[in-house]
Design a protein around this motif. Structure first.
Motif, PDB file in Angstrom:
ATOM      1  N   VAL A 192       0.821  -1.212   0.085  1.00  0.00           N
ATOM      2  CA  VAL A 192      -0.198   0.245  -0.219  1.00  0.00           C
ATOM      3  C   VAL A 192       1.100   1.149  -0.073  1.00  0.00           C
ATOM      4  CG1 VAL A 192      -1.525   1.216   1.412  1.00  0.00           C
ATOM      5  CG2 VAL A 192      -1.877  -1.239   1.165  1.00  0.00           C
ATOM      6  N   GLY A 193       2.087   1.164   0.947  1.00  0.00           N
ATOM      7  CA  GLY A 193       3.100   2.396   0.531  1.00  0.00           C
ATOM      8  C   GLY A 193       3.380   2.760  -0.443  1.00  0.00           C
ATOM      9  N   LEU A 194       3.728   1.930  -1.400  1.00  0.00           N
ATOM     10  CA  LEU A 194       4.321   1.748  -2.688  1.00  0.00           C
ATOM     11  C   LEU A 194       3.316   2.205  -3.400  1.00  0.00           C
ATOM     12  CD1 LEU A 194       7.648   1.408  -3.997  1.00  0.00           C
ATOM     13  CD2 LEU A 194       5.841  -1.003  -4.777  1.00  0.00           C
ATOM     14  N   LEU A 195       2.432   2.218  -3.325  1.00  0.00           N
ATOM     15  CA  LEU A 195       0.852   2.498  -4.362  1.00  0.00           C
ATOM     16  C   LEU A 195       1.197   3.722  -3.809  1.00  0.00           C
ATOM     17  CD1 LEU A 195      -0.686   1.692  -6.041  1.00  0.00           C
ATOM     18  CD2 LEU A 195      -2.281   1.142  -4.432  1.00  0.00           C
ATOM     19  N   VAL A 196       0.191   3.740  -2.774  1.00  0.00           N
ATOM     20  CA  VAL A 196       0.682   5.546  -2.563  1.00  0.00           C
ATOM     21  C   VAL A 196       1.214   6.290  -3.094  1.00  0.00           C
ATOM     22  CG1 VAL A 196      -0.381   7.563  -0.896  1.00  0.00           C
ATOM     23  CG2 VAL A 196      -1.841   4.640  -0.662  1.00  0.00           C
ATOM     24  N   GLY A 197       2.312   5.931  -2.849  1.00  0.00           N
ATOM     25  CA  GLY A 197       3.643   6.896  -2.778  1.00  0.00           C
ATOM     26  C   GLY A 197       4.306   6.698  -4.542  1.00  0.00           C
ATOM     27  N   VAL A 198       3.687   5.661  -5.225  1.00  0.00           N
ATOM     28  CA  VAL A 198       3.743   5.750  -6.673  1.00  0.00           C
ATOM     29  C   VAL A 198       2.789   7.262  -7.768  1.00  0.00           C
ATOM     30  CG1 VAL A 198       3.134   4.875  -8.948  1.00  0.00           C
ATOM     31  CG2 VAL A 198       5.517   4.051  -7.494  1.00  0.00           C
ATOM     32  N   LEU A 199       1.541   6.911  -6.435  1.00  0.00           N
ATOM     33  CA  LEU A 199       0.264   7.616  -6.863  1.00  0.00           C
ATOM     34  C   LEU A 199       0.327   8.923  -6.289  1.00  0.00           C
ATOM     35  CD1 LEU A 199      -2.832   5.034  -6.314  1.00  0.00           C
ATOM     36  CD2 LEU A 199      -1.807   5.559  -8.278  1.00  0.00           C
ATOM     37  N   GLY A 200       1.086   9.330  -5.343  1.00  0.00           N
ATOM     38  CA  GLY A 200       1.275  10.784  -4.759  1.00  0.00           C
ATOM     39  C   GLY A 200       1.937  11.241  -5.269  1.00  0.00           C
ATOM     40  N   TYR A 201       3.421  10.507  -6.294  1.00  0.00           N
ATOM     41  CA  TYR A 201       4.595  11.437  -7.405  1.00  0.00           C
ATOM     42  C   TYR A 201       3.858  11.890  -8.041  1.00  0.00           C
ATOM     43  CZ  TYR A 201       9.020  11.920  -9.113  1.00  0.00           C
ATOM     44  OH  TYR A 201       9.630  12.717  -9.479  1.00  0.00           O
ATOM     45  N   VAL A 202       2.408  11.572  -8.851  1.00  0.00           N
ATOM     46  CA  VAL A 202       2.602  12.262 -10.171  1.00  0.00           C
ATOM     47  C   VAL A 202       2.080  13.799 -10.102  1.00  0.00           C
ATOM     48  CG1 VAL A 202      -0.072  11.994 -11.476  1.00  0.00           C
ATOM     49  CG2 VAL A 202       1.013  10.348 -10.809  1.00  0.00           C
ATOM     50  N   PHE A 203       1.281  14.063  -8.478  1.00  0.00           N
ATOM     51  CA  PHE A 203       0.952  14.654  -8.317  1.00  0.00           C
ATOM     52  C   PHE A 203       2.126  16.264  -8.079  1.00  0.00           C
ATOM     53  CE2 PHE A 203      -2.767  12.807  -7.502  1.00  0.00           C
ATOM     54  CZ  PHE A 203      -3.396  14.161  -7.635  1.00  0.00           C
ATOM     55  N   GLN A 204       3.495  15.526  -7.497  1.00  0.00           N
ATOM     56  CA  GLN A 204       4.593  16.637  -7.864  1.00  0.00           C
ATOM     57  C   GLN A 204       5.078  16.544  -8.416  1.00  0.00           C
ATOM     58  OE1 GLN A 204       7.207  14.481  -4.747  1.00  0.00           O
ATOM     59  NE2 GLN A 204       5.234  13.959  -2.769  1.00  0.00           N
ATOM     60  N   ILE A 205       5.095  15.712 -10.163  1.00  0.00           N
ATOM     61  CA  ILE A 205       5.616  15.498 -11.379  1.00  0.00           C
ATOM     62  C   ILE A 205       5.624  17.708 -11.773  1.00  0.00           C
ATOM     63  CG2 ILE A 205       6.070  15.176 -13.957  1.00  0.00           C
ATOM     64  CD1 ILE A 205       5.387  12.652 -12.808  1.00  0.00           C
ATOM     65  N   TYR A 251      -3.240   9.713   0.873  1.00  0.00           N
ATOM     66  CA  TYR A 251      -3.141   8.950   2.312  1.00  0.00           C
ATOM     67  C   TYR A 251      -4.201   8.655   2.181  1.00  0.00           C
ATOM     68  CZ  TYR A 251      -2.016   8.857   6.974  1.00  0.00           C
ATOM     69  OH  TYR A 251      -1.895   8.948   8.492  1.00  0.00           O
ATOM     70  N   SER A 252      -5.533   9.527   2.713  1.00  0.00           N
ATOM     71  CA  SER A 252      -6.973   8.603   3.036  1.00  0.00           C
ATOM     72  C   SER A 252      -6.997   7.141   1.883  1.00  0.00           C
ATOM     73  CB  SER A 252      -7.402   9.500   2.013  1.00  0.00           C
ATOM     74  OG  SER A 252      -7.609   9.100   0.751  1.00  0.00           O
ATOM     75  N   ILE A 253      -5.485   6.501   1.835  1.00  0.00           N
ATOM     76  CA  ILE A 253      -6.133   5.114   0.479  1.00  0.00           C
ATOM     77  C   ILE A 253      -5.510   4.622   2.085  1.00  0.00           C
ATOM     78  CG2 ILE A 253      -4.847   3.764  -0.566  1.00  0.00           C
ATOM     79  CD1 ILE A 253      -5.543   5.590  -2.743  1.00  0.00           C
ATOM     80  N   THR A 254      -3.843   5.208   2.855  1.00  0.00           N
ATOM     81  CA  THR A 254      -3.344   4.058   4.250  1.00  0.00           C
ATOM     82  C   THR A 254      -3.742   4.127   4.919  1.00  0.00           C
ATOM     83  OG1 THR A 254      -0.824   5.708   3.411  1.00  0.00           O
ATOM     84  CG2 THR A 254      -0.862   4.856   5.084  1.00  0.00           C
ATOM     85  N   LEU A 255      -4.620   5.519   4.884  1.00  0.00           N
ATOM     86  CA  LEU A 255      -5.095   5.542   6.241  1.00  0.00           C
ATOM     87  C   LEU A 255      -7.155   4.058   6.017  1.00  0.00           C
ATOM     88  CD1 LEU A 255      -7.161   8.778   8.063  1.00  0.00           C
ATOM     89  CD2 LEU A 255      -8.402   6.769   7.887  1.00  0.00           C
ATOM     90  N   ILE A 256      -7.109   4.280   5.709  1.00  0.00           N
ATOM     91  CA  ILE A 256      -8.206   3.765   5.164  1.00  0.00           C
ATOM     92  C   ILE A 256      -7.870   1.921   5.602  1.00  0.00           C
ATOM     93  CG2 ILE A 256     -10.564   2.555   3.835  1.00  0.00           C
ATOM     94  CD1 ILE A 256     -10.512   5.857   2.795  1.00  0.00           C
ATOM     95  N   THR A 257      -6.662   1.845   4.816  1.00  0.00           N
ATOM     96  CA  THR A 257      -6.526   0.062   4.342  1.00  0.00           C
ATOM     97  C   THR A 257      -5.894  -0.156   5.796  1.00  0.00           C
ATOM     98  OG1 THR A 257      -4.043   0.982   3.694  1.00  0.00           O
ATOM     99  CG2 THR A 257      -5.910   0.569   2.036  1.00  0.00           C
TER     100      THR A 257
END
Length: 283
Positions: A192-205, A251-257
């Motif tokens: 989950v951390g890996l998934l959220v990290g990759v998805l969140g990185y898109v917004f930082q590009i 981050y809400s994905i991490t919280l819920i999972t």
């Protein structure tokens, strides 16, 4: 129209935890995020303002003025405090939303969520502080134990909220809670951390691309301090604001999972959900 309800108190595998987390966001996302924003609005605004103030103060980093450097350090300290408070409010509001959702079989009491968030603020803050110290100490003693302590303590927030424990009780229970299920817990948290990290990185590009473009232009300048002016650039600040909002959503994905994982392990160990279903049949 009957509202679809997601049962939290049951066993799940990794795939089900992730898919049900996205399903929960699909069904409850609008109300979930609006409730969190309503409760944590002021801390979030202060955190974002402190971030902007800190980044603008970074523009004066090349200055030899002691007051400018002290101001930047003060801004960094304020930003850490502001982000910590916002983090606590976001987590508590999110988890108490889920608790209200479970207790009321799909319906939530927003006033109850607000009151519980305020009441548990210092306990959660204390838990976070103690957890950070334990993780830091384990990292200093040896690198590998930090994986165990971080994994165990990642479920401490759920224990704090759903079992209504104090900060120290949640710390103690966290380590007992993952006995026999460490690798399962670690696997879910890692994926989950890996998934959220990759998805969140898109917004930082966009911010990263803009930063490199501006720095490339500044390198050709005769004034080396021009490079630091990027931190006061309004476009760069806006792109970072977008990145913060995007990371909050993911981050809400991490919280819920983490909540799904807590109930999965709790069901394996205590059969809480099964017992409640059996009891309800006799009523």
């Amino acid at each position: 129209m009957h509202k679809e309800y997601i049962e939290f108190k049951k066993e799940r595998d990794l795939g089900s935890i992730i898919s049900d987390a996205f399903k929960f966001i699909r069904l409850e996302g609008k109300q979930f995020f609006l409730t969190i924003l309503k409760i944590a609005a002021i801390p979030i605004v202060i955190a974002v303002a402190s971030m902007i103030f800190y980044m603008m103060s970074m523009a004066s980093m090349m200055s030899e003025d002691a007051s400018a450097i002290a101001g930047m350090m003060g801004a960094a300290f304020l930003m850490i405090i502001a982000y910590t408070v916002a983090y606590v409010f976001i987590n508590l509001a999110g988890m108490y939303y889920i608790k209200s959702y479970i207790d009321n079989k799909g319906h939530v009491n927003k006033e109850e969520i607000k009151e519980n968030t305020k009441a548990k603020f210092w306990s959660f803050t204390g838990f976070g502080f103690l957890a950070a110290l334990i993780i830091f100490a384990s990292a200093m003693l040896c690198f590998f134990p930090v994986f165990y302590t971080a994994t165990a303590l990642s479920l401490g927030a759920s224990i704090l909220v759903f079992e209504n424990e104090t900060a120290t009780e949640a710390i103690g229970k966290s380590f007992d809670f993952i006995k026999g299920v460490f690798w399962e817990t670690f696997g879910v948290i890692f994926v989950v951390g890996l998934l959220v990290g990759v998805l969140g990185y898109v917004f930082q590009i966009p911010a990263i691309i803009y930063q490199f473009a501006k720095m490339g232009i500044s390198i050709g300048s005769d004034d080396p301090s021009e490079i630091m002016n990027i931190y006061g650039d309004p476009i760069y600040l806006l792109l970072n604001l977008v990145a913060i909002v995007g990371n909050f959503l993911f981050y809400s994905i991490t919280l819920i999972t983490n909540v799904f994982l807590y109930f999965d392990i709790n069901e394996q160990k205590n059969l809480t959900g099964t017992i409640e279903k059996i009891d309800s049949l006799g009523q």
